[in-house]
Design a protein around this motif. Structure first.
Motif, PDB file in Angstrom:
ATOM      1  N   GLY A 125      -7.086   3.701 -13.188  1.00  0.00           N
ATOM      2  CA  GLY A 125      -6.886   2.494 -12.393  1.00  0.00           C
ATOM      3  C   GLY A 125      -5.887   2.720 -11.278  1.00  0.00           C
ATOM      4  O   GLY A 125      -5.238   3.764 -11.203  1.00  0.00           O
ATOM      5  N   ASP A 126      -5.759   1.718 -10.414  1.00  0.00           N
ATOM      6  CA  ASP A 126      -4.829   1.767  -9.287  1.00  0.00           C
ATOM      7  C   ASP A 126      -3.893   0.567  -9.353  1.00  0.00           C
ATOM      8  O   ASP A 126      -4.296  -0.523  -9.774  1.00  0.00           O
ATOM      9  N   ILE A 127      -2.670   0.781  -8.897  1.00  0.00           N
ATOM     10  CA  ILE A 127      -1.698  -0.308  -8.759  1.00  0.00           C
ATOM     11  C   ILE A 127      -1.154  -0.242  -7.343  1.00  0.00           C
ATOM     12  O   ILE A 127      -0.720   0.813  -6.878  1.00  0.00           O
ATOM     13  N   TYR A 128      -1.170  -1.385  -6.668  1.00  0.00           N
ATOM     14  CA  TYR A 128      -0.663  -1.466  -5.298  1.00  0.00           C
ATOM     15  C   TYR A 128       0.856  -1.464  -5.314  1.00  0.00           C
ATOM     16  O   TYR A 128       1.485  -2.159  -6.113  1.00  0.00           O
ATOM     17  N   TRP A 129       1.457  -0.674  -4.409  1.00  0.00           N
ATOM     18  CA  TRP A 129       2.911  -0.634  -4.297  1.00  0.00           C
ATOM     19  C   TRP A 129       3.380  -1.548  -3.163  1.00  0.00           C
ATOM     20  O   TRP A 129       3.932  -2.609  -3.388  1.00  0.00           O
ATOM     21  N   ASP A 130       3.151  -1.123  -1.931  1.00  0.00           N
ATOM     22  CA  ASP A 130       3.641  -1.856  -0.771  1.00  0.00           C
ATOM     23  C   ASP A 130       3.224  -1.070   0.472  1.00  0.00           C
ATOM     24  O   ASP A 130       2.704   0.029   0.362  1.00  0.00           O
ATOM     25  N   LYS A 131       3.495  -1.610   1.643  1.00  0.00           N
ATOM     26  CA  LYS A 131       3.235  -0.853   2.869  1.00  0.00           C
ATOM     27  C   LYS A 131       4.336   0.180   3.106  1.00  0.00           C
ATOM     28  O   LYS A 131       4.137   1.167   3.802  1.00  0.00           O
ATOM     29  N   ASN A 132       5.499  -0.026   2.507  1.00  0.00           N
ATOM     30  CA  ASN A 132       6.607   0.910   2.643  1.00  0.00           C
ATOM     31  C   ASN A 132       6.424   2.064   1.671  1.00  0.00           C
ATOM     32  O   ASN A 132       5.819   1.928   0.611  1.00  0.00           O
ATOM     33  N   THR A 133       6.984   3.226   2.004  1.00  0.00           N
ATOM     34  CA  THR A 133       6.880   4.425   1.177  1.00  0.00           C
ATOM     35  C   THR A 133       7.616   4.210  -0.142  1.00  0.00           C
ATOM     36  O   THR A 133       8.770   3.781  -0.145  1.00  0.00           O
ATOM     37  N   PRO A 134       6.987   4.493  -1.276  1.00  0.00           N
ATOM     38  CA  PRO A 134       7.671   4.336  -2.566  1.00  0.00           C
ATOM     39  C   PRO A 134       8.721   5.425  -2.751  1.00  0.00           C
ATOM     40  O   PRO A 134       8.626   6.500  -2.168  1.00  0.00           O
ATOM     41  N   PRO A 135       9.734   5.158  -3.597  1.00  0.00           N
ATOM     42  CA  PRO A 135      10.732   6.194  -3.870  1.00  0.00           C
ATOM     43  C   PRO A 135      10.146   7.334  -4.686  1.00  0.00           C
ATOM     44  O   PRO A 135       9.041   7.222  -5.222  1.00  0.00           O
ATOM     45  N   LYS A 136      10.895   8.417  -4.800  1.00  0.00           N
ATOM     46  CA  LYS A 136      10.453   9.548  -5.622  1.00  0.00           C
ATOM     47  C   LYS A 136      10.379   9.121  -7.081  1.00  0.00           C
ATOM     48  O   LYS A 136      11.040   8.169  -7.494  1.00  0.00           O
ATOM     49  N   TRP A 137       9.587   9.844  -7.861  1.00  0.00           N
ATOM     50  CA  TRP A 137       9.483   9.568  -9.292  1.00  0.00           C
ATOM     51  C   TRP A 137      10.847   9.791  -9.944  1.00  0.00           C
ATOM     52  O   TRP A 137      11.588  10.674  -9.561  1.00  0.00           O
ATOM     53  N   MET A 138      11.147   8.983 -10.931  1.00  0.00           N
ATOM     54  CA  MET A 138      12.379   9.038 -11.715  1.00  0.00           C
ATOM     55  C   MET A 138      13.615   8.715 -10.886  1.00  0.00           C
ATOM     56  O   MET A 138      14.725   9.017 -11.292  1.00  0.00           O
ATOM     57  N   ALA A 139      13.429   8.108  -9.723  1.00  0.00           N
ATOM     58  CA  ALA A 139      14.592   7.760  -8.880  1.00  0.00           C
ATOM     59  C   ALA A 139      15.126   6.392  -9.253  1.00  0.00           C
ATOM     60  O   ALA A 139      14.445   5.530  -9.668  1.00  0.00           O
TER      61      ALA A 139
END
Length: 195
Positions: free
Chosen positions: A181-195
């Motif tokens: 599946g997919d989950i929408y984040w935002d138009k802005n770049t998401p942070p790095k994983w585990m940040a």
């Protein structure tokens, strides 16, 4: 550190609930004593017999179900660890409602098709930074990886960033993406994983 927090939480809950729970067996004994004293003091009351059955029932889980529940819990913990606090804060509810049941269904298939279900285990820790890996499923008796669960960032033009959850199987050399599946984040770049 997590272990200490769990212990503190258990102690705190125990103190808060102290005296709220009363075993039903003790209530029945007290009720019997009160009935006997009230019957002897008033001759107008009719005594009826009540069939007493044990009120407590015990639920015994199947060992396979208990093991599956353990795997489900471990998969959820590793996924939330992968997200890190900044991403988990925004995605946890949607992940738990939409993606996690799909992951659990795949885990159920692996455990259901395994000769010895305890050979199936979740291995590998989530990768940080920009890596895709959430966890792998392996067979301990043969020391082979059976499936790899990943999440990848996708920047779709004019839509924004999505997290694409998928897994790969050993049968095709881990090449094909099996979509979860997919989950929408935002138009802005998401942070790095585990940040």
């Amino acid at each position: 550190m997590k272990l200490w927090w769990r212990r503190i939480a258990v102690i705190f809950i125990t103190i808060l609930t102290l005296g709220i729970y009363t075993p039903t067996n003790l209530l029945e004994i007290d009720a019997d004593k009160q009935e006997d004293s009230s019957v002897s003091s008033s001759p107008d009351i009719e005594v009826t017999s009540v069939l007493k059955e044990p009120t407590s029932s015990y639920i015994v889980k199947d060992a396979r179900e208990a093991y599956l529940e353990h795997l489900h819990e471990e998969a959820k913990e590793l996924s939330l660890e992968k997200f890190g606090p900044r991403i988990a804060e925004k995605l946890e509810n949607e992940f738990t409602a939409v993606i996690l049941p799909q992951i659990e269904a795949v885990l159920n298939d692996f455990v259901g098709h395994s000769q010895d279900y305890k050979d199936i285990a979740i291995t590998e820790k989530p990768s940080s930074g920009y890596g895709e890996r959430i966890f792998n499923i392996s067979n301990h008796s043969t020391n082979e990886t059976l499936a790899k669960f990943h999440v990848r960032r996708e920047n779709r033009p004019l839509e924004g960033y999505y997290f694409n959850f998928h897994y790969h199987l050993k049968e095709d050399g881990f090449q094909k993406h099996y979509k979860i599946g997919d989950i929408y984040w935002d138009k802005n770049t998401p942070p790095k994983w585990m940040a």
